[in-house]
Each structure stands twice: as C-alpha cells, then as structure tokens.
Write an enzyme that holds these catalytic residues in place. Structure first.
Site, mmCIF file in Angstrom:
data_model
loop_
_atom_site.group_PDB
_atom_site.id
_atom_site.type_symbol
_atom_site.label_atom_id
_atom_site.label_comp_id
_atom_site.label_asym_id
_atom_site.label_seq_id
_atom_site.Cartn_x
_atom_site.Cartn_y
_atom_site.Cartn_z
ATOM 1 N N SER A 130 0.990 -1.083 0.004
ATOM 2 C CA SER A 130 -0.202 0.073 0.017
ATOM 3 C C SER A 130 0.989 1.286 0.014
ATOM 4 O O SER A 130 2.100 1.271 0.355
ATOM 5 C CB SER A 130 -0.985 -0.149 1.196
ATOM 6 O OG SER A 130 -0.084 -0.409 2.523
ATOM 7 N N GLU A 167 1.659 5.451 0.541
ATOM 8 C CA GLU A 167 0.978 6.960 1.104
ATOM 9 C C GLU A 167 1.393 7.928 0.350
ATOM 10 O O GLU A 167 2.629 8.026 -0.295
ATOM 11 C CB GLU A 167 1.568 7.058 2.602
ATOM 12 C CG GLU A 167 1.051 8.176 3.221
ATOM 13 C CD GLU A 167 1.467 8.316 4.896
ATOM 14 O OE1 GLU A 167 0.887 7.254 5.560
ATOM 15 O OE2 GLU A 167 1.939 9.264 5.078
ATOM 16 N N ASP A 181 -0.884 15.929 15.741
ATOM 17 C CA ASP A 181 0.400 16.500 16.659
ATOM 18 C C ASP A 181 -0.372 17.583 17.330
ATOM 19 O O ASP A 181 -1.300 18.305 16.878
ATOM 20 C CB ASP A 181 1.356 17.010 15.886
ATOM 21 C CG ASP A 181 2.230 16.035 15.476
ATOM 22 O OD1 ASP A 181 2.539 14.979 16.252
ATOM 23 O OD2 ASP A 181 2.946 16.158 14.262
ATOM 24 N N TYR A 220 3.515 2.767 17.006
ATOM 25 C CA TYR A 220 4.815 3.467 17.108
ATOM 26 C C TYR A 220 5.960 2.352 17.645
ATOM 27 O O TYR A 220 6.169 2.285 18.844
ATOM 28 C CB TYR A 220 4.785 4.857 18.019
ATOM 29 C CG TYR A 220 3.947 5.729 17.406
ATOM 30 C CD1 TYR A 220 4.543 6.697 16.503
ATOM 31 C CD2 TYR A 220 2.763 5.734 17.695
ATOM 32 C CE1 TYR A 220 3.406 7.664 15.935
ATOM 33 C CE2 TYR A 220 1.846 6.675 17.028
ATOM 34 C CZ TYR A 220 2.400 7.606 16.119
ATOM 35 O OH TYR A 220 1.377 8.673 15.586
ATOM 36 N N GLN A 280 16.008 15.456 4.791
ATOM 37 C CA GLN A 280 14.897 15.732 5.090
ATOM 38 C C GLN A 280 14.310 14.398 6.092
ATOM 39 O O GLN A 280 13.597 14.731 6.878
ATOM 40 C CB GLN A 280 14.102 15.648 3.607
ATOM 41 C CG GLN A 280 12.675 16.219 3.802
ATOM 42 C CD GLN A 280 12.056 16.033 2.163
ATOM 43 O OE1 GLN A 280 12.217 14.843 1.764
ATOM 44 N NE2 GLN A 280 11.504 17.153 1.837
ATOM 45 N N PHE A 323 12.503 14.716 9.663
ATOM 46 C CA PHE A 323 11.109 14.011 9.995
ATOM 47 C C PHE A 323 11.355 12.993 11.085
ATOM 48 O O PHE A 323 10.481 12.879 11.926
ATOM 49 C CB PHE A 323 10.778 13.063 8.741
ATOM 50 C CG PHE A 323 9.925 13.916 7.545
ATOM 51 C CD1 PHE A 323 9.420 15.074 7.935
ATOM 52 C CD2 PHE A 323 10.222 13.549 6.398
ATOM 53 C CE1 PHE A 323 8.632 15.737 6.822
ATOM 54 C CE2 PHE A 323 9.502 14.212 5.556
ATOM 55 C CZ PHE A 323 9.026 15.424 5.586
ATOM 56 N N HIS A 340 3.904 -1.045 3.839
ATOM 57 C CA HIS A 340 3.193 0.253 3.487
ATOM 58 C C HIS A 340 4.533 1.402 3.235
ATOM 59 O O HIS A 340 5.190 1.537 4.020
ATOM 60 C CB HIS A 340 2.381 0.889 4.733
ATOM 61 C CG HIS A 340 1.552 1.895 4.463
ATOM 62 N ND1 HIS A 340 0.425 2.050 3.778
ATOM 63 C CD2 HIS A 340 1.846 3.501 4.938
ATOM 64 C CE1 HIS A 340 0.016 3.507 3.650
ATOM 65 N NE2 HIS A 340 0.721 4.070 4.319
#
Ligand code: FAD
Length: 314
Positions: free
Chosen positions: A19, A21, A113, A152, A219, A223, A273
């Site tokens: 899958s 995102e 968040d 998580y 980057q 993140f 994913h």
C-alpha cells in the site's frame, strides 16, 4: 532463523501486498508529479493508497480533492487520513460524512500532533474528540468505515512507556480499528520486538510496517527527529558525503530499502506500506524486487469505465 535454510527472499517472492501513502499537492507542479506517480504505481494493484491530512487539518480541501480524484479516476481504493486536533466533533464528523457520501469507506484515524507542535502538550478541542480512540468510536458511529490507526515501534514522542503505548493501541482497536500502520523505522529489530509485545497482549490485527525509501537523507533525518524515529549511525554513514550527488543517493536508497524489506520478508512479513513522498520510481523498483509486478488488466472505477466508453463511442 535457521542459518542453513534458504532465505525466503531468495526464492521468488509471492503473496506480497503493498500500500502507498501520498500527501496532497500544494502546487500545480507537485500535482503533476503526484498524478504521474499514481499512474505509474496503479498497475501494481496496491491494496489501498492513503492520503495524508496536514497538521491541524490545514489540507482539508486538498486531501478531499486528492481522495475524490483517486476514487473517480483510478481503480485504487483510497483511504483518507483524518485528525481531530483543533476541531470540534461536529467539524470532524462533517468531513467524515462528506467522505462517506463520496463513497470513501476507509479512514486512517489519527489524533494529530499538538497544535504547538510535536513534543508539546496535546489539548483536545473543548467540543472535540478527546483522543484517537474517541475519534475511532465517533467515526464508527457515523458509518461502517474501515479504520486504520497508527502504531509506534520506537515509541511516540509523548510516550510514557511501551506498556502505555500498547494500551493506547488496544483502546483504538477496541473502538473499532482493524489495522495499524507504523511510524517509519530503519532497525527491523525495533519493529519485530514491538510486534512480539503487541501479539503477547492478544492484539492480532495487521500491523503494517511503514517503510520510507530515503529519497533525501537530510529531510528524512528531520522528519525522524520530530516523529521520534531513530536514525542509526550506519544509515547516516551510508549517505555521508552524498548531499550533492542525487544519482548515487538514489542508488544507495534503493539498496538500503531493498535490504530492509527483504530482511522483513525473511521474518514472515508480507505487507509493506510505503511512504512514497509522492515519488514513484524507488517504490516501483522495490515492488519489482518484491515480485509485485504490473497487472495487465486494471479494473477501472465505474466513472473511469463510463469515461472510456464515452471516448470509444464518441
Ligand atoms: P495516538 O495513537 O492516540 O497516541 C500516540 C502516542 O501518544 C501513544 O502511543 C502514547 O505514547 C501517547 N499517548 C496518547 N494518549 C496518551 C495518554 N492518554 N496517556 C499517555 N500517553 C498517551 N499526522 C497528521 O497531522 N496527519 C496525518 O495524515 C498523519 N498521518 C500519520 C500516519 C501514520 C501511519 C502515523 C504513524 C502518524 C501519522 N501522523 C499524522 C502523525 C500523528 O498525528 C502524530 O504522531 C500524533 O502526535 C499522534 O497521533 P496518533 O493518532 O498517532 O496518537
């Protein structure tokens, strides 16, 4: 693992699900990049693709428009991310109802968040959902959505301890979630240990590993810092000195991701994913290695079929 046994990943991989995102594009150029990526990845028949919701709901319209276009113009089942931070229950419900009316049946439900950024205290809107489990329960009341939630493996930045994290996950499942996607990680051991702990608590829903092909190391490291994911020193070393060398960086990224997913295949994991960052090439190559190949017949959505028929007859 038996060291004499052949690696599962060395035989032809089969039965792997994927899958993808995407995030809603901000500009026309980014929109074109996104749509060429979707077109390239569609024939791989992902089991679903999900579209993120900007922090605090600031991409509400763009997320909706992207999800609607995927639904109307492709054969892929879209899932819409939805958060409840900074919004009343009524506002969140209105967004969800719009999705239901459009024909979207899959929501990735997240608390979001805190408004002052990750690491600060989360305060629910005074008329809002108190947390992610309440959001899942609210969505389930509106319609029989398929609900995916977050997990998580390395703990969330607000995590008190691993036991509490699993309690939070369990509350979301008790409220109706049937799948989780993890925050991205690079040490497979973290994910596998997390899976063991989750299974030991009797949680048996799919927990899809979130895989990020490192398109841009700096980057990704940024993140990761905000998301509470660790960057192992071996990963930093692999990308060292390549800031201005896009070609080599991409080759390294493909190698690192291939290593990661094949190791997981060897551990029996068969759904990945991918956080695509709206770029198809790396993900497409990894899928190819995993034996996920284009399917000749793409089953079109009713709207796309009608469009094709119109073109043929006109
Ligand atoms: P939850 O699962 O509710 O909680 C996360 C963690 O916070 C828990 O594991 C626990 O450690 C701690 N916690 C929560 N409640 C409590 C409590 N009562 N007591 C103690 N500890 C608690 N954000 C966006 O804005 N838009 C997106 O589209 C988006 N998509 C995401 C997709 C995935 C797969 C993931 C992993 C994250 C995504 N996020 C997104 C980020 C997410 O919104 C943030 O990480 C947010 O801070 C937590 O939301 P959640 O639903 O994951 O929280």
């Amino acid at each position: 693992m038996d060291s004499t046994a052949p690696r599962a990943s060395h035989s032809t991989c089969s039965g792997i699900d994927v899958s993808f995102e995407f995030f809603p594009p901000q500009t026309e150029d980014m929109e074109q990049i996104l749509w060429s990526s979707i077109e390239r990845l569609e024939p791989l028949r992902p089991s679903f693709v999900s579209v993120t919701y900007g922090a605090g709901g600031k991409t509400r319209e763009r997320t909706h428009a992207t999800v609607a276009r995927i639904l109307n113009e492709t054969s892929i089942k879209p899932a819409a991310h939805l958060t409840c931070v900074g919004a009343s229950c009524e506002e969140v419900d209105a967004v969800a109802r719009d999705y239901w009316d459009l024909g979207v049946r899959h929501i990735v439900a997240l608390r979001g968040d805190p408004q002052n950024g990750p690491g600060t205290n989360f305060e629910a809107h005074e008329r809002g959902y108190a947390n992610s489990a309440a959001l899942v329960a609210g969505l389930k009341k509106l319609g029989d959505f398929e609900i995916t939630v977050s997990a998580y493996p390395e703990g969330h930045p607000e995590s008190l301890n691993a036991g509490r994290d699993i309690d939070v996950l369990k509350a979301k499942i008790d409220a109706g979630a049937t799948r989780a996607i993890t925050q991205f990680f690079f040490e497979n051991e973290c994910y596998l240990r997390f899976l063991d702990k989750v299974r030991a608590k009797g949680i048996d829903i799919p927990i899809l590993p979130g895989i990020v092909p490192v398109q841009n190391f700096r980057q990704t490291a940024n993140f990761a810092r905000r998301a509470g994911a660790s960057i192992p020193s071996w990963l930093a070393e692999r990308f060292e000195g390549l800031d201005d060398d896009v070609t080599t960086r991409r080759l390294i990224a493909a190698t690192v991701t291939a290593e990661q997913v094949f190791d997981l295949v060897d551990q029996g994991i068969n759904h990945f994913h991918f956080y695509t960052m709206n770029r198809a090439d790396l993900v497409y190559a990894i899928c190819h290695l995993l034996g996920v190949r284009p399917q000749r017949e793409v089953s079109l959505s009713p709207l796309a079929k009608a469009g094709n028929e119109r073109m043929r007859s006109g």
